[in-house]
Scaffold this active site. Structure first.
Site, PDB file in Angstrom:
ATOM      1  N   LYS A 148      -4.962 -65.659 -11.566  1.00 33.10           N
ATOM      2  CA  LYS A 148      -4.419 -64.348 -11.231  1.00 33.10           C
ATOM      3  C   LYS A 148      -4.786 -63.321 -12.303  1.00 33.10           C
ATOM      4  O   LYS A 148      -4.854 -63.650 -13.488  1.00 33.10           O
ATOM      5  CB  LYS A 148      -2.891 -64.432 -11.133  1.00 33.10           C
ATOM      6  CG  LYS A 148      -2.394 -65.323 -10.027  1.00 33.10           C
ATOM      7  CD  LYS A 148      -0.913 -65.635 -10.149  1.00 33.10           C
ATOM      8  CE  LYS A 148      -0.036 -64.445  -9.869  1.00 33.10           C
ATOM      9  NZ  LYS A 148       1.392 -64.848  -9.708  1.00 33.10           N
ATOM     10  N   SER A 223       3.052 -63.588  -5.138  1.00 34.07           N
ATOM     11  CA  SER A 223       2.119 -62.722  -5.838  1.00 34.07           C
ATOM     12  C   SER A 223       0.745 -63.351  -6.071  1.00 34.07           C
ATOM     13  O   SER A 223      -0.184 -62.666  -6.481  1.00 34.07           O
ATOM     14  CB  SER A 223       2.721 -62.319  -7.183  1.00 34.07           C
ATOM     15  OG  SER A 223       2.959 -63.457  -8.004  1.00 34.07           O
ATOM     16  N   SER A 247       5.951 -67.197  -5.374  1.00 35.18           N
ATOM     17  CA  SER A 247       4.649 -66.561  -5.611  1.00 35.18           C
ATOM     18  C   SER A 247       3.447 -67.474  -5.448  1.00 35.18           C
ATOM     19  O   SER A 247       2.330 -66.996  -5.271  1.00 35.18           O
ATOM     20  CB  SER A 247       4.616 -65.945  -7.020  1.00 35.18           C
ATOM     21  OG  SER A 247       5.521 -64.878  -7.102  1.00 35.18           O
TER      22      SER A 247
END
Length: 541
Positions: A148, A223, A247
């Site tokens: 990420k 996320s 997430s």
């Protein structure tokens, strides 16, 4: 019978009748509310579909079949000399170049550096500088991975989706990135996130919105949405994410891949957003994502480092000895009504486990599942981070009311609507501390007692498959199905179960008591074998 005893008996019977009547009324009200919301959800989908459907794009099928292999298989082939690391890395780079213009998942890359690292690995293998012992210590030698954008990868974009951090690069590797690199894996890029990771759809003012490879009009979750989208499209072999309210699991569900949120507190958080790894109380944990269940445990060991010994990841699991609990609908009033295909997928697993296990699966429910909104909000308030400070790059605190007004009056584009929703949530009345702690402990104890060391819980991932972009703003609490297990800090594996009638991924959560991650991963492998697991979002032929 005395007159007093008779009066008490009458009152007791009357109370029972009144309680029964109240339960009937509440059940009727819940059913009525569900019916209304069910059709409202259909109306939302129809309206957004009318707008988005004409914009749908399809991603191309893969040209190089090696990128369909598991990371474990690729590492084995590199070790045996059947593949070159350069060949593998180049294949994934080519795939990213092919699909990223469609799905917008990778936001910064290090393609040239990755190829150089791959060539060095190949040369070291050829010259004998890498021996068997090195391969044992480096289980993913020569295999590409992504992370990420909010996870620090030295030299890579690290804006967290904030305009104030535009152009910022990470100065060091997060501990989990360092561990994955030590395993021999090669980072090829970082992927898109919601602003500050605080939303269930991936998009931000800097990099835009990430699209679902199964249907580009649909949400990829958040996320770790850039990771899931890129992984499902075969842009990487393995992914590392983080999970504080679903997430890892939300994107894994929406993009049809495996995701594992491990037992909380065993993996360093240093380098995850602004975290320094010194937190004493947090729901967040790093975790792993893959297209193949066989990659979960080896990659999880890498992230755990020396803490791998605290889990039983190499312990064989006898499926027949498992105790299986299941929930079809936790009846959270904040969660949308469940569609039939979601319910059917749960029952399909229950039927399979009934045939596999000595003890038949047992339906359970707990009242606390209906309180997730309040419980998660309370524990988020205990996190050792300051959202209002983080939004200013830790340079003061954001003025909440002006920021909200500017956003909805279109006077500022600094913050996404998801971010503003979180600011609004912060204005809600505080949750009673005593109540929240008692309910959390009661649920944790009740579920731990039920599961023991041989139990798993089959739990729904969502009321329906990936919905249209931005519709999460109208249904903001569907993530409750994931976040309750952050509250409890239990390990969970998100398992793909093929596609629904619209060609969108189905899936389920498999939960166990803390430190029993090996059980959920074992069940994930069994379900993959039975139902097929990951299905490519393109023709694999």
């Amino acid at each position: 019978m005395s007159e007093n005893q008779n009066q008490r008996r009458v009152k007791t019977e009357q109370s029972r009748k009144e309680g029964r009547f109240c339960r009937i009324i509440m059940a009727f009200f819940y059913a009525f509310l569900n019916c209304v919301r069910y059709y409202i959800d259909l109306l939302i989908d129809a309206a957004f579909g009318y707008y988005y459907d004409p914009t749908r794009q399809c991603i191309p099928k893969v040209k190089n079949k090696i990128i369909l292999d598991s990371a474990t298989t690729l590492a084995t082939k590199i070790r045996k000399g059947e593949l070159k690391s350069e060949e593998v890395v180049e294949a994934f780079i080519d795939r990213i170049k092919e699909v990223n213009g469609i799905i917008n998942a990778v936001v910064d890359d290090r393609f040239e550096e990755a190829l150089q690292e791959a060539r060095k690995i190949d040369k070291d293998i050829e010259t004998g500088n890498i021996i068997d012992a090195d391969f044992q210590a480096k289980p993913f030698l020569g295999v590409p991975f992504t992370a990420k954008e909010s996870t620090s990868v030295k030299g890579m974009s690290n804006t967290m989706g904030l305009k104030i951090r535009q152009g910022k690069k990470a100065k060091y590797d997060a501990d989990i990135v360092e561990n994955v690199k030590k395993s021999g894996a090669i980072c090829i890029g970082v992927t898109n996130i919601p602003q500050m990771n605080y939303w269930q759809e991936t998009g931000n003012p800097l990099f835009g919105i990430t699209k679902n490879p199964y249907n580009t009009t649909r949400n990829v979750g958040g996320s770790s949405g850039g990771e899931a989208s890129n992984l499902a499209a075969c842009g990487t072999a393995i992914s590392i994410g983080s999970d504080i309210g679903g997430s890892i699991r939300i994107p894994s569900f929406m993009c049809g891949v495996f995701g594992h949120k491990p037992t909380t507190g065993l993996i360093s958080t240093k380098g995850l957003s602004f975290r320094d790894g010194k937190e004493t109380q947090t729901m967040v944990t790093a975790g792993v994502m893959s297209r193949h269940a066989e990659d979960l445990a080896p990659l999880l060991k890498v992230l755990l480092g020396t803490n791998a010994a605290k889990l039983k990841l190499d312990t064989p699991v006898d499926l027949s000895s498992l105790r299986v609990l299941f929930v079809v609908d936790p009846q959270d009033p904040f969660v949308s009504p469940f569609r039939q295909e979601i319910k059917d997928s749960i029952w399909k697993i229950v039927s399979f486990m009934r045939d596999e296990c000595n003890e038949p699966p047992t339906a359970v429910n707990f009242k606390q599942f209906r309180y997730t909104t309040k419980l998660w909000r309370f524990w988020m308030g205990r996190e050792e981070t300051d959202f209002k400070s983080d939004l200013t790059d830790q340079n003061g605190k954001i003025a909440v009311i002006p920021a909200i007004l500017k956003h909805f009056l279109f006077m500022s584009s600094d913050y996404s609507t998801g971010t503003v929703y979180n600011l609004i949530s912060d204005l809600f009345p505080k949750v009673d501390e005593t109540w929240a702690k008692e309910e959390t402990e009661d649920l944790k104890k009740a579920l731990t007692d039920k599961l023991g060391d041989k139990g798993v819980l089959i739990f729904p991932s969502a009321p329906f498959t990936a919905s249209y972009h931005h519709t999460a703003l109208l249904r903001p609490y569907n993530f409750n199905l994931f976040s309750i297990f952050n509250v409890l800090k239990f390990p969970v594996t998100q398992v793909p179960l093929g596609l629904d009638s619209q060609g969108l991924p189905l899936g389920v959560q498999v939960v166990s008591a803390p430190h029993n991650d090996h059980l959920t991963i074992a069940v994930a492998k069994a379900l993959e074998k039975q139902f097929g697991g990951y299905v490519p979002p393109f023709s694999a032929s």
